[in-house]
Motif scaffolding. Structure first.
Motif, PDB file in Angstrom:
ATOM      1  N   GLY A 322      71.213  22.278  78.666  1.00 47.58           N
ATOM      2  CA  GLY A 322      69.884  22.127  79.079  1.00 47.58           C
ATOM      3  C   GLY A 322      69.290  23.215  80.023  1.00 47.58           C
ATOM      4  O   GLY A 322      70.083  23.964  80.744  1.00 47.58           O
ATOM      5  N   ALA A 332      68.856  16.057  86.145  1.00 50.37           N
ATOM      6  CA  ALA A 332      68.666  15.381  85.112  1.00 50.37           C
ATOM      7  C   ALA A 332      69.528  15.941  83.893  1.00 50.37           C
ATOM      8  O   ALA A 332      69.911  15.036  82.967  1.00 50.37           O
ATOM      9  CB  ALA A 332      66.875  15.240  84.725  1.00 50.37           C
ATOM     10  N   VAL A 333      69.439  17.129  83.808  1.00 44.84           N
ATOM     11  CA  VAL A 333      70.424  17.896  82.574  1.00 44.84           C
ATOM     12  C   VAL A 333      71.828  17.501  82.965  1.00 44.84           C
ATOM     13  O   VAL A 333      72.449  17.102  81.990  1.00 44.84           O
ATOM     14  CB  VAL A 333      70.059  19.450  82.705  1.00 44.84           C
ATOM     15  CG1 VAL A 333      71.159  20.044  81.814  1.00 44.84           C
ATOM     16  CG2 VAL A 333      68.731  20.035  82.232  1.00 44.84           C
ATOM     17  N   ASP A 335      72.966  15.062  84.431  1.00 43.12           N
ATOM     18  CA  ASP A 335      73.136  13.542  83.852  1.00 43.12           C
ATOM     19  C   ASP A 335      73.271  13.381  82.409  1.00 43.12           C
ATOM     20  O   ASP A 335      74.113  12.503  82.087  1.00 43.12           O
ATOM     21  CB  ASP A 335      72.030  12.540  84.562  1.00 43.12           C
ATOM     22  CG  ASP A 335      72.270  12.765  86.110  1.00 43.12           C
ATOM     23  OD1 ASP A 335      73.178  12.812  86.607  1.00 43.12           O
ATOM     24  OD2 ASP A 335      70.920  12.237  86.339  1.00 43.12           O
ATOM     25  N   ASP A 336      72.684  14.232  81.569  1.00 41.63           N
ATOM     26  CA  ASP A 336      72.603  14.162  80.187  1.00 41.63           C
ATOM     27  C   ASP A 336      73.927  14.777  79.531  1.00 41.63           C
ATOM     28  O   ASP A 336      74.497  14.222  78.782  1.00 41.63           O
ATOM     29  CB  ASP A 336      71.453  14.731  79.766  1.00 41.63           C
ATOM     30  CG  ASP A 336      71.347  14.652  78.131  1.00 41.63           C
ATOM     31  OD1 ASP A 336      71.556  13.363  77.727  1.00 41.63           O
ATOM     32  OD2 ASP A 336      71.029  15.748  77.410  1.00 41.63           O
TER      33      ASP A 336
END
Length: 704
Positions: A322, A332-333, A335-336
């Motif tokens: 990401g 956020a990246v 976590d993904d």
């Protein structure tokens, strides 16, 4: 000594040379920039002055800004007062520019430029943009002249085209310039600037070969560089040499002077590493032609966001990833995608600010630096491909046809910077179908980017799946190694292709034919830096490299280790302590070592696994378990080789002393299973028989 490179500047005065030298360092300086001195009061400033640090000149300048007298500064740092007076004069002029702004007249601007002030520094002092300062200067007719270094000691007129810039005259009448631009067809080559980790002599090799090739083809080769250590700045390497900082302002002024006569075909920015690539946009904005791959294609490959779109369009794979421009986006990246992650900023060389992170705290710490380095471009967060094999591919292209110059298999696994990993040309364990697919994907990328000249692609192979990590449409640090391993002078050929010749004119075929194996090994400066961890990662740490060449991989690898200063043992004790995922592979190596007569030593978990497999092993404590422990065994000379792999922030920290002890006691040590396996292969070759010395010409027929 701790430095890895240097820059040189030439001017008419000390002040001019000093400021040119500072901006030649490529550390972000535009002159005597302000820095923060820790602490408060004069005592803190004096303490900083007394410390012999790399930025001491800047500390002196800052101390003078903060009100210390020249005498007080001299008492603390012991610099000769003459130099301090010169720096004080520059600080006084800076204060004058801050309060009054830029002069309105030519003589005033000439005075500032004659003191070495760059347009960028004057913009910082006045709050103007670089473009505004440059436009004002040029509107007033204030441009540098170029002087010739007298290589004849004044005995007779010097004919050497060895030039440097200076601002002279009264600002009203044109000063004398010694350029004497010719009426020939000319090509300007931008060098790599000062050597540093990630950008060193390998790029100078490319620049030198480009100059030779262009001269042979009948062009006037013009070199711009500021590194006194290199062959490119020998005044007889090129037709004309400009010893200048590699900044937009300085390079554009050189090209303007050369354009006064003759025909400028263009500028080569591919051969000097990241330094000239960063100037491509400024040169294009100044309507200066760029030879080879277009600046837009370079940006397409360097910008993580645009590159991601290109790969999707071509149907090529990247690791799960990401893009982020802020700490929140990075979180956020992560976590993904999940941990561990590899942080990759845009527009960097040598893996600068790249890092493998194992948790959120480390992510937040390293992202701050990565965002700063990447600027307005995004940072890529890659899923870390554990136990993958990394591969470098160098290619030569003319926009249509593509020649695969070399496919190099890294010996360290993916995640270790390509400049730090040993590598084998040709690949020593990859199957033929994977090698063929790597070549095919490299050709697809070269055509999509319309590469003219050199290109490097970094792949990762995991479970027969191929992932693309990076593409660099420029000369890579592997170019000299590939040329010497294959006998094909790819830097010379690339220069001629950029000057207009088609790839087909050189009748190279598809790939080089090799009946031998060449291994490149990195050389590290760890012994000079107490406290530095030797564990390798995505940010480059090596400062040099060696090459071993022989009829098979194991013997070539053994020669590379000898060349790098590592003497592999043929008898004695091997200490092994590995992470859980590596225990099966480590057991296989331990069995081979035992069969060659080595004794085995291991810590708890590794020792239990070996014993369960029927191996005889001496158990020893970890450092945290009390003495006698493994570090004691290394220091006492009981261990002849160390194999130590680890992962996770805490485990890496806990095993630091093992790696450091091995380094300080000159014990060969391997921190990856791939590196350890190659070392065991090499030891087996040494046990089987001595190495032979054969001239390079026995392996190669070409000139490289």
């Amino acid at each position: 000594m701790k430095s890895v490179g240097e820059a040189m500047a030439i001017g008419r005065t000390f002040a001019e040379s000093l400021q040119k030298g500072l901006r030649s360092l490529e550390t972000g300086l535009t002159g005597l920039n302000e820095i923060e001195i820790p602490g408060t009061g004069k005592d803190a400033v004096r303490a900083a002055l007394a410390l012999p640090s790399p930025d001491r000149v800047l500390v002196i300048a800052q101390a003078l800004r903060q009100g210390l007298s020249v005498a007080e500064v001299q008492a603390a740092c012991h610099y000769d007062p003459w130099f301090l007076d010169q720096i004080k004069h520059l600080i006084d002029v800076e204060a004058e520019v801050r309060s009054r702004g830029l002069p309105d007249d030519g003589p005033g601007l000439t005075r500032l430029k004659g003191l070495g002030f760059s347009d960028a520094r004057l913009g910082e002092l006045t709050g103007d943009t670089i473009e505004s300062v440059a436009a004002r200067r040029r509107a007033a007719g204030i441009r540098p002249v170029f002087k010739r270094v007298d290589t004849c000691a004044g005995e007779f007129a010097s004919q050497t085209s060895y030039m440097y810039s200076a601002y002279e005259g009264d600002g009203l009448n044109a000063p004398e310039s010694e350029v004497e631009a010719t009426d020939r067809h000319k090509v300007v080559i931008l060098g790599g600037g000062p050597n540093r980790i990630g950008q060193g002599i390998e790029f100078d090799y490319c620049c030198v070969h480009a100059a030779y090739a262009l001269k042979e083809a009948g062009f006037e080769a013009i070199m711009v560089n500021c590194n006194p250590e290199t062959v490119s700045t020998d005044y007889d390497t090129s037709d004309r040499l400009y010893f200048e900082p590699l900044t937009g302002e300085d390079v554009i002024e050189v090209i303007t002077a050369e354009r006064a006569a003759g025909t400028l075909l263009g500028v080569i920015v591919q051969f000097g590493g990241q330094t000239p690539l960063k100037l491509a946009a400024a040169l294009e904005a100044a309507d200066i032609p760029i030879l080879g791959t277009s600046p837009d294609a370079i940006d397409l490959a360097e910008d993580r966001e645009r590159f991601q779109v290109l790969l999707q369009d071509l149907g090529l794979r990247q690791p799960a990833n990401g893009l982020a421009r802020s700490l929140d986006e990075a979180g956020a990246v992560a976590d993904d995608v999940g941990y561990p992650l590899v942080i990759r900023p845009s527009y960097v060389l040598g893996g600068r600010a790249m890092e493998i992170v194992h948790d959120r705290d480390a992510l937040m710490t390293y992202m701050t630096n990565a965002v700063q380095v990447s600027g307005s471009s995004p940072v890529l967060l890659d899923s870390y491909l554990q136990d993958a094999i990394e591969v470098d591919v160098d290619a030569l292209a003319d926009g249509t046809d593509v020649y695969i110059a070399g496919i190099m298999q890294h010996i360290e696994e993916a995640g270790v910077h390509s400049g730090d990993s040993a590598c084998s040309l040709p690949p020593y364990s990859l199957p033929d179908d994977i090698v063929a697919e790597l070549a095919s994907q490299a050709k697809t990328l070269a055509r999509a980017l319309k590469v003219v000249g050199l290109m490097n692609v970094q792949f990762a192979v995991k479970d027969s799946d191929i992932y693309i990590l990076e593409v660099n449409p420029r000369a890579s640090r592997t170019v000299p190694f590939v040329a010497k391993a294959t006998g094909v002078p790819i830097a010379k050929l690339a220069a001629r292709i950029m000057a207009g010749e088609p790839l087909a004119a050189f009748a190279l075929g598809e790939t080089p034919v090799m009946n031998h194996v060449a291994v490149k090994e990195a050389v590290f400066p760890f012994a000079r830096f107490p406290g530095v961890d030797i564990i390798l990662g995505p940010e480059m740490k090596s400062t040099g490299e060696v090459m071993g060449i022989d009829s098979d991989f194991s013997r070539a690898f053994a020669k590379s280790q000898l060349g790098a200063g590592t003497r592999l043992p043929t008898a004695g004790m091997v200490f092994i302590s590995v992470k859980d995922r590596d225990k099966e592979a480590a057991c296989a190596l331990a069995e081979r070592l035992s069969g060659m007569g080595f004794s085995l030593m291991a810590t708890g978990g590794t020792a239990r696994h070996f014993t369960a497999q029927g191996l005889t092993v001496q158990h020893i404590n970890k450092v945290l378990e009390g003495r006698p422990h493994c570090e004691d065994a290394i220091v006492n000379g009981d261990v002849q080789m160390v194999i130590n792999t680890t992962e996770g922030a805490q485990a890496i920290a806990d095993s630091y002393s093992i790696r450091r002890s091995a380094l300080t006691n000159n014990v060969p040590h391997y921190t990856t299973m791939a590196g350890a396996a190659a070392a065991v292969d090499a030891i087996a070759a040494l046990v089987a028989g001595s190495l032979e010395v054969t001239p390079l010409q026995t392996y190669l027929s070409g000139s490289f």
